[in-house]
Design a protein around this motif. Structure first.
Motif, short mmCIF file in Angstrom:
data_model
loop_
_atom_site.label_atom_id
_atom_site.label_comp_id
_atom_site.label_asym_id
_atom_site.label_seq_id
_atom_site.Cartn_x
_atom_site.Cartn_y
_atom_site.Cartn_z
N TYR A 1 0.81 -1.22 0.00
CA TYR A 1 0.00 0.00 0.00
C TYR A 1 0.85 1.28 0.00
CZ TYR A 1 -4.01 -2.90 1.66
OH TYR A 1 -5.00 -3.84 1.80
N SER B 1 -6.43 1.94 12.05
CA SER B 1 -7.66 2.09 12.83
C SER B 1 -7.98 0.82 13.63
CB SER B 1 -8.84 2.44 11.92
OG SER B 1 -9.09 1.43 10.97
N TRP C 1 -2.46 6.48 6.91
CA TRP C 1 -1.24 6.17 7.67
C TRP C 1 -0.19 5.53 6.78
CZ3 TRP C 1 -6.06 4.77 10.19
CH2 TRP C 1 -6.50 5.77 11.06
N GLU D 1 -11.27 -7.47 4.82
CA GLU D 1 -11.58 -6.42 5.80
C GLU D 1 -12.79 -5.60 5.34
OE1 GLU D 1 -8.03 -4.09 6.31
OE2 GLU D 1 -6.89 -5.80 7.06
N HIS E 1 -11.25 -0.07 4.16
CA HIS E 1 -12.09 -1.12 3.57
C HIS E 1 -13.56 -0.98 3.94
CE1 HIS E 1 -8.03 -2.79 3.13
NE2 HIS E 1 -8.53 -3.40 2.08
N CYS F 1 -5.05 4.41 2.54
CA CYS F 1 -4.86 4.50 3.99
C CYS F 1 -4.01 5.74 4.32
CB CYS F 1 -4.15 3.23 4.45
SG CYS F 1 -3.75 3.23 6.19
FE1 SF4 Z 1 -5.11 -0.47 9.02
FE2 SF4 Z 1 -4.67 1.14 6.94
FE3 SF4 Z 1 -4.62 -1.57 6.62
FE4 SF4 Z 1 -6.90 -0.29 7.11
S1 SF4 Z 1 -5.60 -0.06 5.29
S2 SF4 Z 1 -6.19 -2.17 8.10
S3 SF4 Z 1 -6.29 1.37 8.49
S4 SF4 Z 1 -3.22 -0.33 7.84
#
Ligand code: SF4
Ligand code: 13P
Length: 403
Positions: free
Chosen positions: A91, A156, A341, A270, A245, A339
């Motif tokens: 990601y 999250s 983060w 997810e 997600h 995401c």
């Molecule tokens: Fe966590 Fe980001 Fe993965 Fe969602 S996309 S599970 S917020 S790390």
């Protein structure tokens, strides 16, 4: 000069994020199996970079031209000089993924990231991803120094599963085997019997069910529900969700499917049930990539963080990739399927790790030792039971055999 080659203060853990302790969870006090979600939490009172708006504000600027070339060259030189390896999640920014691959590092899902760090000989690891990934690397490799471009890059699911609330939940159900998703803090893993990732959760829970175990699951309610449905295991679920997600929309996905009737729909588990129900393939990030590379379809609708498209395009340049919808008539808010983060990882942050020893992960040794058991159990299982993993992928995951 900074102290790159001195041992870090391994007994001094990074301070927990301030807002984490404010995200108190509430018992729903209903622990029957017929109502499997037993823990609930109110809207998060997030602050600082635990708030998504602030996380976006901290996203590093994209580097271009000579500045990008200069930073990249310095990182490459320092990775060699410092005996460091760069491991990245699918990601993160495509430039970081390319850099990891071109320097002998790795780009992977969270299971393979953990395994790579454990097997690699480098003295130092730079983990481009989110906090739980860096923590897993440190838990498995106490002798290595582990760095992250930004320690505030969280998740999250991790934020929504406070360790002391989780301890209270666990205490109510001492008869259950505790299975936690990788997306949790070291302090939560320290309380678990098993850690799983989306690559191996089905196989491990199926095996636990065969052994007659009842399961306490945390924190992702969608993944937990999906595994419960696929395995028939007795599972009590924590009520957490991934903010990325959780935004995929079933109604708009159905419309997109109608517009692309030959497209194969790939969904990360997810995602909400209504979205999973429309999938041809449900799987981890690596399973989704495998489906695109090996699939006979020419079009794929992808329901996961759009950072994954970079690697999919590289490995399957002739396939058409369409992002699954996160907004539309049934949307409560707009999301960009990325995401915030993961987006905090930048080339400059990696250079700071290497030049200034910034972003080092520390975990209190008693917690690290307690957390190690559940991760090693997962790694041993996945190493020793490739047959059960394959069976889970081909048998339980919808249509993966056709991918
Ligand atoms: Fe966590 Fe980001 Fe993965 Fe969602 S996309 S599970 S917020 S790390
Ligand atoms: P994977 O283990 O499938 O890479 O998923 C990690 C994650 O955080 C997904 O949001």
């Amino acid at each position: 000069m900074h102290e790159w080659f001195q041992a870090g203060p391994s007994s001094t853990a990074n301070k927990p994020l301030e807002a984490k302790s404010r995200n108190r969870l509430r018992f729903r006090m209903n622990s029957t199996v017929s109502t499997p979600i037993a823990f609930d939490y109110p809207q998060q009172d997030a602050a600082g970079t635990t708030c998504t708006a602030q996380a976006w504000a901290k996203t590093p600027p994209q580097l271009h031209g000579t500045e990008k070339a200069d930073v990249t060259a310095r990182i490459k030189k320092l990775l060699v000089e410092k005996d460091a390896a760069l491991v990245a999640h699918y990601y993160v920014d495509g430039d970081i993924q390319d850099l990891a691959l071109s320097t002998g590092g790795y780009v992977a899902d969270s299971l393979e990231m953990a395994r790579f760090g454990k097997n690699h000989s480098a003295k130092n690891l730079i983990v481009a991803g989110v906090r739980f990934m860096g923590e897993s690397a440190k838990i498995l490799n106490p002798e290595k120094r582990v760095f992250m471009p930004d320690l505030d890059a969280t998740c999250s699911l991790d934020l929504g599963c406070d360790a002391s609330d989780f301890a209270a939940f666990r205490a109510l159900h001492p008869d259950r085997t505790v299975v936690v998703y990788a997306n949790t803090s070291a302090a939560v893993k320290a309380q678990a019997d098993w850690m799983v990732t989306s690559s191996c959760a089905l196989a491990i829970v199926h095996q636990l069910k065969v052994e007659g175990k009842k399961i306490l699951w945390a924190p992702d309610r969608h993944l937990g529900r999906y595994i419960q449905e696929q395995t028939g295991a007795d599972m009590l679920l924590w009520n957490g969700a991934c903010i990325v997600h959780d935004e995929f929309k079933a109604v708009e996905l159905e419309m997109l499917k109608a517009a692309h009737p030959n497209a194969m729909v790939l969904v990360h588990p997810e995602s909400p049930q209504a979205v999973v129900d429309l999938a041809d393939v449900v799987g981890s990030t690596s399973a989704m990539i495998k489906a695109v590379v090996e699939g006979s379809a020419t079009e794929y609708i992808v329901a996961t963080d759009n950072g994954i498209l970079h690697r999919m395009r590289q490995l399957a340049p002739n396939k058409k990739l369409i992002e699954a919808p996160t907004a539309g008539n049934s949307a409560t808010c707009k999301s960009c399927a990325h995401c915030p983060w993961m987006a905090m990882n930048g080339l400059q942050g990696i250079l700071n790790c290497l030049e200034n020893a910034s972003g080092e992960i520390f975990i209190d040794e008693p917690i690290r030792v307690e957390a190690l058991g559940c991760i090693e159990r997962m790694l041993d299982f996945t190493k020793n039971h490739p047959d059960l993993l394959a069976k889970a992928q081909h048998g339980f995951v919808k249509n993966i055999g056709a991918a």
